[in-house]
Write a protein that holds these residues in place. Structure first.
Motif, PDB file in Angstrom:
ATOM      1  N   HIS A  54       0.880  -1.175   0.000  1.00  0.00           N
ATOM      2  CA  HIS A  54       0.000   0.000   0.000  1.00  0.00           C
ATOM      3  C   HIS A  54       0.921   1.229   0.000  1.00  0.00           C
ATOM      4  O   HIS A  54       1.608   1.506   0.966  1.00  0.00           O
ATOM      5  CB  HIS A  54      -0.888  -0.084   1.260  1.00  0.00           C
ATOM      6  CG  HIS A  54      -1.713   1.138   1.520  1.00  0.00           C
ATOM      7  ND1 HIS A  54      -2.656   1.177   2.519  1.00  0.00           N
ATOM      8  CD2 HIS A  54      -1.766   2.370   0.944  1.00  0.00           C
ATOM      9  CE1 HIS A  54      -3.234   2.369   2.552  1.00  0.00           C
ATOM     10  NE2 HIS A  54      -2.701   3.104   1.608  1.00  0.00           N
ATOM     11  N   GLU A 123      -2.423   5.127  -2.906  1.00  0.00           N
ATOM     12  CA  GLU A 123      -3.322   5.969  -2.115  1.00  0.00           C
ATOM     13  C   GLU A 123      -3.089   7.437  -2.436  1.00  0.00           C
ATOM     14  O   GLU A 123      -1.969   7.937  -2.344  1.00  0.00           O
ATOM     15  CB  GLU A 123      -3.122   5.767  -0.607  1.00  0.00           C
ATOM     16  CG  GLU A 123      -4.083   6.657   0.190  1.00  0.00           C
ATOM     17  CD  GLU A 123      -3.892   6.595   1.699  1.00  0.00           C
ATOM     18  OE1 GLU A 123      -4.594   7.347   2.397  1.00  0.00           O
ATOM     19  OE2 GLU A 123      -3.051   5.815   2.180  1.00  0.00           O
ATOM     20  N   HIS A 188      -7.049   3.392  -3.197  1.00  0.00           N
ATOM     21  CA  HIS A 188      -7.256   3.941  -1.841  1.00  0.00           C
ATOM     22  C   HIS A 188      -7.358   5.463  -1.925  1.00  0.00           C
ATOM     23  O   HIS A 188      -6.486   6.104  -2.493  1.00  0.00           O
ATOM     24  CB  HIS A 188      -6.063   3.536  -0.958  1.00  0.00           C
ATOM     25  CG  HIS A 188      -6.349   3.569   0.508  1.00  0.00           C
ATOM     26  ND1 HIS A 188      -6.887   4.658   1.150  1.00  0.00           N
ATOM     27  CD2 HIS A 188      -6.171   2.628   1.470  1.00  0.00           C
ATOM     28  CE1 HIS A 188      -7.014   4.382   2.458  1.00  0.00           C
ATOM     29  NE2 HIS A 188      -6.595   3.152   2.667  1.00  0.00           N
ATOM     30  N   ILE A 246     -11.007   1.854  -1.455  1.00  0.00           N
ATOM     31  CA  ILE A 246     -10.712   1.631  -0.027  1.00  0.00           C
ATOM     32  C   ILE A 246     -10.610   2.996   0.632  1.00  0.00           C
ATOM     33  O   ILE A 246     -10.056   3.941   0.045  1.00  0.00           O
ATOM     34  CB  ILE A 246      -9.368   0.891   0.183  1.00  0.00           C
ATOM     35  CG1 ILE A 246      -9.385  -0.484  -0.463  1.00  0.00           C
ATOM     36  CG2 ILE A 246      -9.043   0.751   1.669  1.00  0.00           C
ATOM     37  CD1 ILE A 246      -8.147  -1.328  -0.172  1.00  0.00           C
TER      38      ILE A 246
END
Length: 466
Positions: A54, A123, A188, A246
């Motif tokens: 991530h 993200e 994300h 997410i």
């Protein structure tokens, strides 16, 4: 010459992980790590059978990914003029700081990870944590600026203006380029720590609340609902592109976006709440799995590892049917106070070995003693790979049992039966000192110094006074 013959017993190994999502987050917004090092980091994840990286790419303190349509994000947003070095005194280092990844470098990282069966999830944190973007495009904020890329840590009042039509367009444009780059199903979009102070006073945000008929509800202000409305638009856009969103557990605050997967970081409650609404959840609580959490870093020796090992990602509060919504667990590495690779590895290893086990092994089958028997082999692999790791893992556990008013018995243990040396004359112990064989007696006022050591490996000296 002679050919060496290896004999392998025939057998079938049937093994499958407990969770399909086994992740590690690295924040490159606070401190940037070069591509060559990220590859070593991905190797470290692969060594622990983690399957998701991530990549936290944007922050108040730096925008780290090239977006072709908005060049200022990296021209302006990847630079900060200095960095805080001390939380108490607020002292700054006076050094300009920058760094970002080009789209070609991003592709290179994704391909490198894919070869190791690791998915990279990007993200872009919004609508809070956006100061670097606002410094680059001030018209996207409620006040119009001027803004500057943050030089210290924390949560800042200036966030993306949800009432500005261009904000949503900006997010869609950025995510379009992100989805072109990243093949991952999940995207994300953060959603954490977004203060509403600017929105409360911003005419554009208030007009949007009226225009969309957004109403306050018990427990949710109109501004909270505005964030939910904004995130729902973003999610719809992500879903229309065949992907899934997410968000952090704050995404729950104004009621939920329809299909989001939730990362529960503030504890387990956000995760439980999301499961009850039939959302997939990834458990990443700050209390156990944020490896950069300073309070937890203060723990010493084996305790740091075993705290992670004993963590259970599936809360007892969930029924058997609800448990299937917990799809995984994730380690978080936030880099406010981590600016180089040796510090990064110090906070991650060997705790990542314990996290790997949580993700792989069903809770009923975890055996702490067996884990500790296997740990020395992992530590040897770290040595071989040149990874730093916390040496206090080797520190002996010292127990002092009082026998009488002026005498006591000293008992030492290490988890891997490493030789332990000690002195009682205040000198530093080394391999020439007395080797600990069995509990020994000491008198009052004795200073005991203890260290564990074997070829090439040495723990930290511990001092205990009786």
């Amino acid at each position: 010459g002679e050919r060496a013959v290896a004999v392998l017993p025939a057998g079938v190994v049937t093994d499958s992980p407990r969770f399909g999502y086994r992740g590690v987050l690295l924040d490159v917004g606070r401190h940037y790590f070069p591509v060559a090092y990220l590859k070593q980091f991905i190797d470290m994840l692969a060594l622990h059978n983690m399957n998701t990286f991530h990549w936290h790419l944007t922050e108040d303190q730096g925008w780290r990914i090239e977006i072709k349509k908005y060049p200022r994000l990296t021209e302006v947003g990847s630079h900060r003029k200095e960095t805080i070095t001390d939380w108490e005194t607020k002292k700054m280092d006076g050094q300009p700081y920058d760094g970002y990844y080009t789209q070609d470098e991003v592709r290179e990282i994704i391909a490198y990870a894919a070869e190791r069966y690791i998915t990279v999830i990007p993200e872009i944190d919004l609508p809070g944590h956006m100061l670097a973007a606002l410094a680059s495009y001030p018209e996207l904020g409620c006040t119009g600026g001027p803004y500057e890329v943050a030089t210290s840590w924390g949560v800042f009042p200036d966030v993306l203006c949800a009432g500005n039509k261009n904000s949503l367009q900006f997010v869609k444009d950025v995510l379009t380029e992100i989805m072109e780059l990243f093949p991952s199903t999940y995207i994300h979009i953060g959603g954490d720590e977004c203060p509403k102070v600017r929105w409360e006073k911003c005419p554009k945000c208030q007009a949007m609340i009226r225009r969309e008929g957004i109403k306050a509800e018990p427990g949710h202000t109109a501004e909270n609902q505005l964030q939910t409305w904004f995130m729902t638009q973003v999610e719809k856009f992500i879903n229309d592109n065949g992907r899934r969103m997410i968000g952090w557990d704050e995404v729950l605050e104004g009621g939920l976006t329809p299909d989001a997967t939730i990362m529960s970081w503030r504890g387990m409650q956000g995760g439980i709440k999301a499961v009850k609404q039939q959302h997939e959840v990834i458990m990443t609580p700050i209390s156990h799995l944020y490896f950069s959490n300073p309070r937890i870093l203060k723990l010493q020796g084996l305790e740091t590892v075993m705290r992670v090992y004993h963590f259970e990602p599936v809360p007892e509060a969930l029924s058997v049917d609800e448990q299937k919504y917990v799809i995984g667990a994730q380690v978080g590495v936030w880099t406010e106070w981590i600016k180089d690779s040796s510090r990064l590895e110090y906070v991650v290893l060997p705790r990542l070995a314990a996290a790997a086990e949580i993700c792989w092994t069903n809770s009923g089958r975890k055996e702490p003693e067996h884990f500790l028997e296997r740990l020395p082999h992992m530590l040897d692999l770290y040595q071989m790979a040149g990874y730093e790791y916390r040496r206090d893992i080797y520190n002996p556990y010292i127990e002092i049992k009082k026998l009488s008013a002026d005498s006591a018995e000293v008992n030492c243990r290490t988890f891997d039966h490493m030789p332990v040396y000690y002195t009682i004359d205040g000198m530093e112990p080394d391999g020439k000192a007395l080797q600990y064989q069995k509990p020994f007696r000491i008198g009052k006022g004795t200073i005991i110094k203890v260290v564990a050591e074997r070829e090439g490996i040495r723990g930290e000296v511990q001092t205990v006074e009786y």
